[in-house]
Design a protein around this motif. Structure first.
Motif, PDB file in Angstrom:
ATOM      1  N   MET A 294       0.777  -0.661  -0.323  1.00  0.00           N
ATOM      2  CA  MET A 294      -0.218  -0.314  -0.114  1.00  0.00           C
ATOM      3  C   MET A 294       0.911   1.379  -0.125  1.00  0.00           C
ATOM      4  O   MET A 294       2.028   1.672   0.111  1.00  0.00           O
ATOM      5  CB  MET A 294      -0.839  -0.168   1.492  1.00  0.00           C
ATOM      6  N   ILE A 295       0.847   2.430  -0.250  1.00  0.00           N
ATOM      7  CA  ILE A 295       0.379   3.580  -0.434  1.00  0.00           C
ATOM      8  C   ILE A 295       0.426   4.683   0.255  1.00  0.00           C
ATOM      9  O   ILE A 295      -1.162   4.680  -0.327  1.00  0.00           O
ATOM     10  CB  ILE A 295       1.257   3.851  -1.566  1.00  0.00           C
ATOM     11  N   GLY A 296       1.054   5.505   0.796  1.00  0.00           N
ATOM     12  CA  GLY A 296      -0.296   7.009   1.212  1.00  0.00           C
ATOM     13  C   GLY A 296       1.015   8.242   0.880  1.00  0.00           C
ATOM     14  O   GLY A 296       2.268   7.817   0.878  1.00  0.00           O
ATOM     15  N   ASN A 297       0.344   8.829   0.591  1.00  0.00           N
ATOM     16  CA  ASN A 297       1.558  10.446   0.561  1.00  0.00           C
ATOM     17  C   ASN A 297       0.777  11.629   1.322  1.00  0.00           C
ATOM     18  O   ASN A 297      -0.939  11.659   0.921  1.00  0.00           O
ATOM     19  CB  ASN A 297       1.312  10.989  -0.964  1.00  0.00           C
ATOM     20  N   ASP A 298       1.564  12.621   1.753  1.00  0.00           N
ATOM     21  CA  ASP A 298       0.874  14.123   1.624  1.00  0.00           C
ATOM     22  C   ASP A 298       2.679  14.562   1.024  1.00  0.00           C
ATOM     23  O   ASP A 298       3.714  14.699   0.854  1.00  0.00           O
ATOM     24  CB  ASP A 298       1.321  13.770   3.587  1.00  0.00           C
ATOM     25  N   VAL A 299       1.734  16.116   1.250  1.00  0.00           N
ATOM     26  CA  VAL A 299       3.128  17.407   1.017  1.00  0.00           C
ATOM     27  C   VAL A 299       2.153  18.567   1.587  1.00  0.00           C
ATOM     28  O   VAL A 299       0.804  18.575   2.282  1.00  0.00           O
ATOM     29  CB  VAL A 299       1.938  17.757  -0.652  1.00  0.00           C
ATOM     30  N   VAL A 300       2.942  19.382   2.171  1.00  0.00           N
ATOM     31  CA  VAL A 300       2.568  20.294   3.132  1.00  0.00           C
ATOM     32  C   VAL A 300       3.723  21.305   2.248  1.00  0.00           C
ATOM     33  O   VAL A 300       4.953  21.819   1.836  1.00  0.00           O
ATOM     34  CB  VAL A 300       3.632  19.992   4.715  1.00  0.00           C
ATOM     35  N   ASP A 301       2.741  22.321   1.856  1.00  0.00           N
ATOM     36  CA  ASP A 301       3.145  24.374   1.385  1.00  0.00           C
ATOM     37  C   ASP A 301       3.901  24.511   2.422  1.00  0.00           C
ATOM     38  O   ASP A 301       2.835  25.475   3.650  1.00  0.00           O
ATOM     39  CB  ASP A 301       2.220  24.561   0.763  1.00  0.00           C
ATOM     40  N   LEU A 302       5.066  24.460   2.626  1.00  0.00           N
ATOM     41  CA  LEU A 302       5.523  25.525   3.683  1.00  0.00           C
ATOM     42  C   LEU A 302       5.233  27.048   3.976  1.00  0.00           C
ATOM     43  O   LEU A 302       4.948  27.565   5.058  1.00  0.00           O
ATOM     44  CB  LEU A 302       6.834  25.208   3.283  1.00  0.00           C
ATOM     45  N   VAL A 303       5.137  27.724   2.875  1.00  0.00           N
ATOM     46  CA  VAL A 303       4.604  29.142   3.477  1.00  0.00           C
ATOM     47  C   VAL A 303       3.545  29.195   3.364  1.00  0.00           C
ATOM     48  O   VAL A 303       2.851  29.969   3.975  1.00  0.00           O
ATOM     49  CB  VAL A 303       4.478  29.459   1.631  1.00  0.00           C
ATOM     50  N   LEU A 304       2.673  27.928   3.029  1.00  0.00           N
ATOM     51  CA  LEU A 304       1.102  28.249   3.409  1.00  0.00           C
ATOM     52  C   LEU A 304       1.037  28.097   4.722  1.00  0.00           C
ATOM     53  O   LEU A 304       0.185  28.406   5.863  1.00  0.00           O
ATOM     54  CB  LEU A 304       0.158  27.292   2.402  1.00  0.00           C
TER      55      LEU A 304
ATOM     56  N   LYS B  81       2.983  11.361   9.237  1.00  0.00           N
ATOM     57  CA  LYS B  81       2.113  10.430  10.114  1.00  0.00           C
ATOM     58  C   LYS B  81       0.893  11.182   8.929  1.00  0.00           C
ATOM     59  O   LYS B  81      -0.054   9.867   8.810  1.00  0.00           O
ATOM     60  CB  LYS B  81       1.621  11.706  11.436  1.00  0.00           C
ATOM     61  N   GLU B  82       0.536  11.406   7.950  1.00  0.00           N
ATOM     62  CA  GLU B  82      -0.700  11.776   6.779  1.00  0.00           C
ATOM     63  C   GLU B  82      -0.688  11.329   6.063  1.00  0.00           C
ATOM     64  O   GLU B  82      -1.323  10.330   5.610  1.00  0.00           O
ATOM     65  CB  GLU B  82      -0.334  13.105   6.293  1.00  0.00           C
ATOM     66  N   SER B  83       0.313  10.731   5.531  1.00  0.00           N
ATOM     67  CA  SER B  83       0.888   9.326   4.470  1.00  0.00           C
ATOM     68  C   SER B  83       0.762   7.674   4.836  1.00  0.00           C
ATOM     69  O   SER B  83       0.101   7.561   4.410  1.00  0.00           O
ATOM     70  CB  SER B  83       2.213   9.500   3.819  1.00  0.00           C
TER      71      SER B  83
ATOM     72  N   PRO C 161      -3.059  10.523  15.326  1.00  0.00           N
ATOM     73  CA  PRO C 161      -1.806  10.790  14.851  1.00  0.00           C
ATOM     74  C   PRO C 161      -0.545  10.455  15.611  1.00  0.00           C
ATOM     75  O   PRO C 161       0.245  10.308  15.807  1.00  0.00           O
ATOM     76  CB  PRO C 161      -1.714  12.796  14.843  1.00  0.00           C
ATOM     77  N   ILE C 162      -1.165  10.604  17.395  1.00  0.00           N
ATOM     78  CA  ILE C 162      -0.244   9.920  18.634  1.00  0.00           C
ATOM     79  C   ILE C 162       0.279   8.570  18.251  1.00  0.00           C
ATOM     80  O   ILE C 162       0.999   8.266  18.636  1.00  0.00           O
ATOM     81  CB  ILE C 162      -0.956  10.410  19.797  1.00  0.00           C
TER      82      ILE C 162
END
Length: 159
Positions: free
Chosen positions: A1-11, A53-55, A71-72
């Motif tokens: 299985m696969i999971g991904n996440d991105v975070v826009d650091l500026v936002l 954690k989101e991924s 998440p914990i």
């Protein structure tokens, strides 16, 4: 299985205050908080751990569909200097790879390290949701993982 996440650091910098009272204790284990406090760039470490954690949550949903988010309980066990991580959730162990840029953080996690060789980045929005509401590629019906935050969007899958 696969999971991904991105975070826009500026936002994230504009909209989130991870230093507010109680924030870290709700989301991060004592080991993870130690990583944050000892990091050269604490903001970056917070969002890297969050992305991991989101991924894991997304990948776990594919295996054991469960609507809860905890998440914990998603524990980062190890992160090396290449931003490769080992993460545990209940009895499952995941492997992660994180990319850090000045504007974003991206993480992909898989159950087996060899799965990293099969990952493809998709430039399509041709997907539908299965009976559980999880995204699958429109034509192949294979599971995909979609993440977007601010200016960044990424779709990955095994093909």
């Amino acid at each position: 299985m696969i999971g991904n996440d991105v975070v826009d650091l500026v936002l994230a910098k504009k909209e989130s205050n991870w230093k507010r009272k109680g924030f870290l204790n709700k989301l991060f284990t004592s080991f993870e908080q130690e990583l944050i406090f000892n990091a050269t760039n604490q903001d970056e470490m917070v969002w890297m751990l969050w992305s991991i954690k989101e991924s894991v949550y997304k990948a776990y949903q594919r295996i054991y569909y469960n609507e809860g988010f905890y998440p914990i309980k998603i524990e980062v066990i190890q992160i090396n200097s290449k931003n490769e991580s080992i993460i545990k959730l209940f009895d499952s162990v995941f492997y992660g790879k994180t990319t850090i840029d000045k504007d974003f953080i991206k993480t992909i996690v898989v159950l087996n390290k060899s799965d990293f060789n099969q990952i493809q980045y998709l430039n399509t929005s041709n997907y539908i949701k299965n009976e559980k509401g999880l995204p699958i590629e429109l034509h192949s019906k294979k599971p995909i993982s979609i993440s977007h935050h601010g200016r960044i969007r990424e779709i990955v899958g095994f093909f």
